[in-house]
Design a protein around this motif. Structure first.
Motif, PDB file in Angstrom:
ATOM      1  N   UNK A 182       2.638  17.561 -13.375  1.00  0.00           N
ATOM      2  CA  UNK A 182       3.329  18.709 -12.786  1.00  0.00           C
ATOM      3  C   UNK A 182       2.708  19.123 -11.444  1.00  0.00           C
ATOM      4  N   UNK A 183       2.228  18.128 -10.672  1.00  0.00           N
ATOM      5  CA  UNK A 183       1.747  18.407  -9.331  1.00  0.00           C
ATOM      6  C   UNK A 183       2.937  18.548  -8.392  1.00  0.00           C
ATOM      7  N   UNK A 184       2.779  19.380  -7.381  1.00  0.00           N
ATOM      8  CA  UNK A 184       3.759  19.395  -6.309  1.00  0.00           C
ATOM      9  C   UNK A 184       3.585  18.180  -5.413  1.00  0.00           C
ATOM     10  N   UNK A 185       4.567  17.927  -4.555  1.00  0.00           N
ATOM     11  CA  UNK A 185       4.495  16.770  -3.665  1.00  0.00           C
ATOM     12  C   UNK A 185       3.272  16.853  -2.751  1.00  0.00           C
ATOM     13  N   UNK A 186       3.002  18.049  -2.229  1.00  0.00           N
ATOM     14  CA  UNK A 186       1.851  18.220  -1.345  1.00  0.00           C
ATOM     15  C   UNK A 186       0.539  18.029  -2.097  1.00  0.00           C
ATOM     16  N   UNK A 187       0.443  18.611  -3.297  1.00  0.00           N
ATOM     17  CA  UNK A 187      -0.789  18.495  -4.064  1.00  0.00           C
ATOM     18  C   UNK A 187      -1.041  17.041  -4.484  1.00  0.00           C
ATOM     19  N   UNK A 188       0.037  16.332  -4.867  1.00  0.00           N
ATOM     20  CA  UNK A 188      -0.116  14.927  -5.249  1.00  0.00           C
ATOM     21  C   UNK A 188      -0.573  14.081  -4.059  1.00  0.00           C
ATOM     22  N   UNK A 189       0.018  14.318  -2.893  1.00  0.00           N
ATOM     23  CA  UNK A 189      -0.400  13.577  -1.693  1.00  0.00           C
ATOM     24  C   UNK A 189      -1.840  13.907  -1.327  1.00  0.00           C
ATOM     25  N   UNK A 190      -2.200  15.161  -1.461  1.00  0.00           N
ATOM     26  CA  UNK A 190      -3.572  15.600  -1.181  1.00  0.00           C
ATOM     27  C   UNK A 190      -4.563  14.928  -2.136  1.00  0.00           C
ATOM     28  N   UNK A 191      -4.191  14.810  -3.414  1.00  0.00           N
ATOM     29  CA  UNK A 191      -5.045  14.172  -4.416  1.00  0.00           C
ATOM     30  C   UNK A 191      -5.196  12.676  -4.104  1.00  0.00           C
ATOM     31  N   UNK A 192      -4.097  12.002  -3.749  1.00  0.00           N
ATOM     32  CA  UNK A 192      -4.154  10.577  -3.427  1.00  0.00           C
ATOM     33  C   UNK A 192      -4.994  10.350  -2.169  1.00  0.00           C
ATOM     34  N   UNK A 193      -4.909  11.262  -1.207  1.00  0.00           N
ATOM     35  CA  UNK A 193      -5.705  11.140   0.009  1.00  0.00           C
ATOM     36  C   UNK A 193      -7.194  11.159  -0.302  1.00  0.00           C
ATOM     37  N   UNK A 246       1.845   9.197  -6.295  1.00  0.00           N
ATOM     38  CA  UNK A 246       2.417  10.526  -6.096  1.00  0.00           C
ATOM     39  C   UNK A 246       3.448  10.829  -7.176  1.00  0.00           C
ATOM     40  N   UNK A 247       4.276   9.836  -7.499  1.00  0.00           N
ATOM     41  CA  UNK A 247       5.305  10.049  -8.519  1.00  0.00           C
ATOM     42  C   UNK A 247       4.718  10.302  -9.896  1.00  0.00           C
ATOM     43  N   UNK A 248       3.705   9.545 -10.259  1.00  0.00           N
ATOM     44  CA  UNK A 248       3.070   9.739 -11.564  1.00  0.00           C
ATOM     45  C   UNK A 248       2.435  11.130 -11.659  1.00  0.00           C
ATOM     46  N   UNK A 249       1.763  11.561 -10.621  1.00  0.00           N
ATOM     47  CA  UNK A 249       1.138  12.886 -10.633  1.00  0.00           C
ATOM     48  C   UNK A 249       2.184  13.992 -10.669  1.00  0.00           C
ATOM     49  N   UNK A 250       3.277  13.762  -9.995  1.00  0.00           N
ATOM     50  CA  UNK A 250       4.314  14.802  -9.924  1.00  0.00           C
ATOM     51  C   UNK A 250       5.009  14.988 -11.265  1.00  0.00           C
ATOM     52  N   UNK A 251       5.279  13.887 -11.968  1.00  0.00           N
ATOM     53  CA  UNK A 251       6.083  13.988 -13.173  1.00  0.00           C
ATOM     54  C   UNK A 251       5.250  14.089 -14.455  1.00  0.00           C
ATOM     55  N   UNK A 252       3.989  13.666 -14.409  1.00  0.00           N
ATOM     56  CA  UNK A 252       3.177  13.713 -15.625  1.00  0.00           C
ATOM     57  C   UNK A 252       2.108  14.797 -15.584  1.00  0.00           C
ATOM     58  N   UNK A 279       0.830  -1.206   0.000  1.00  0.00           N
ATOM     59  CA  UNK A 279       0.000   0.000   0.000  1.00  0.00           C
ATOM     60  C   UNK A 279       0.862   1.253   0.000  1.00  0.00           C
ATOM     61  N   UNK A 280       1.954   1.219   0.762  1.00  0.00           N
ATOM     62  CA  UNK A 280       2.869   2.368   0.784  1.00  0.00           C
ATOM     63  C   UNK A 280       3.526   2.565  -0.580  1.00  0.00           C
ATOM     64  N   UNK A 281       3.955   1.451  -1.184  1.00  0.00           N
ATOM     65  CA  UNK A 281       4.553   1.537  -2.525  1.00  0.00           C
ATOM     66  C   UNK A 281       3.532   2.071  -3.515  1.00  0.00           C
ATOM     67  N   UNK A 282       2.305   1.590  -3.409  1.00  0.00           N
ATOM     68  CA  UNK A 282       1.238   2.046  -4.300  1.00  0.00           C
ATOM     69  C   UNK A 282       0.999   3.543  -4.150  1.00  0.00           C
ATOM     70  N   UNK A 283       1.038   4.002  -2.906  1.00  0.00           N
ATOM     71  CA  UNK A 283       0.860   5.436  -2.618  1.00  0.00           C
ATOM     72  C   UNK A 283       1.922   6.259  -3.332  1.00  0.00           C
TER      73      UNK A 283
END
Length: 311
Positions: free
Chosen positions: A84-95, A76-82, A68-72
């Motif tokens: 252009x989300x920031x780390x916080x925004x990507x984590x917020x979206x996954x949440x 986050x990585x896909x959103x950040x690099x594809x 689950x942690x790896x999936x998380x």
């Protein structure tokens, strides 16, 4: 009869040179013989298997929490690099995906990412289901162990009471025994109701703390905000935030807290600042658990009351 001549017959020598040792010393010495260590070697092999690095790695990789942690972090990585989300925004979206809140304030735009997010949502829901099942099973196992311990204490107490006053109880009349059974049934019924009510009170207080905490935080930290990133309000500045930006009164923050923690997620009020989203990630994940506890506690009390009224 011929007289006995010569030396008396000698005893056969003890194996391993133990003829000069006592019985206890001989046993200890025999334990040191390599041929007698089969059971010890088996135990040591089992212990080595359990502590072997490869088995620990396999056990670690089989853990659902690890995946689950790896999936998380993959999300986050896909959103950040594809996207252009920031780390916080990507984590917020996954949440929002994990908690099924889905405000809709941040969305993906690319076709490939829409496919990825669709598959990701299905996979994450399955993963969360596995983890919740694991947590529930663990809680049930602990509760079963606790009940076994309590039952053992009750059995010991019953044996003690029976041995102490058993003769007296045998002399009691049937009427007195029936009265005792009635009293015990009443105690059991009301103790069960009391335990359920205590759980409900605790769950209600905890849920209220989360709602109150969200209300205070967002009405204070996001009273007036221009937001940022994809949700930034056009032509809004710090001076005009209360007129042209996003405003949250205490009532708005309370409304948003209830809508969020119940996973309704209308999306008309959302965390709009970096601090609000950083606070919202753990607040949403743990807050929906308290909401579930509140609903389960209320349901348990209702079922208990129905059972008591039916008796």
């Amino acid at each position: 009869l011929k007289p006995c001549t010569g030396r008396p017959p000698r005893r056969p020598p003890c194996p391993c040179g133990l003829q000069h040792l006592g019985a206890t010393d001989k046993n200890k010495a025999r334990e040191m013989v390599p041929g007698d260590r089969s059971s010890d070697s088996d135990d040591s092999e089992d212990h080595q298997d359990e502590s072997h690095p490869d088995s620990q790695v396999l056990r670690f990789l089989k853990s659902k929490r690890v995946w689950a942690t790896v999936f998380w972090f993959v999300g986050v990585g896909m959103l950040k690099f594809h996207e252009d989300f920031g780390l916080l925004e990507a984590s917020y979206f996954i949440t929002q995906i994990v908690t099924t809140i889905g405000y809709g304030d941040i969305c993906v735009q690319g076709s490939m990412m829409k496919v990825f997010v669709s598959v990701y949502i299905l996979g994450m829901l399955v993963m969360v289901g596995f983890i919740l099942n694991e947590v529930v099973n663990s809680a049930l196992a602990k509760e079963a162990d606790r009940m076994k311990t309590n039952m053992a204490h009750v059995e010991k107490l019953a044996d003690h009471v029976h041995a102490t006053v058993g003769q007296t109880l045998n002399d009691l009349s049937e009427e007195v025994k029936n009265d005792e059974e009635i009293v015990e049934n009443q105690i059991t019924r009301f103790s069960g109701r009391s335990a359920s009510q205590q759980k409900l009170i605790f769950a209600t207080c905890l849920f209220g703390i989360y709602i109150g905490g969200g209300t205070i935080f967002y009405s204070t930290m996001e009273a007036c905000s221009c937001s940022y990133g994809a949700t930034a309000v056009p032509n809004c500045t710090a001076e005009t935030a209360c007129e042209a930006g996003k405003v949250k009164t205490p009532l708005d923050a309370f409304y948003m807290s209830v809508v969020t923690l119940t996973t309704v997620g209308f999306g008309d009020y959302t965390p709009s600042t970096p601090a609000g989203r950083l606070f919202g990630i753990p607040w949403m994940v743990t807050g929906i658990v308290t909401a579930g506890g509140f609903v389960a506690g209320r349901e348990e009390v209702l079922i208990m009351n129905d059972n008591l009224e039916g008796r």
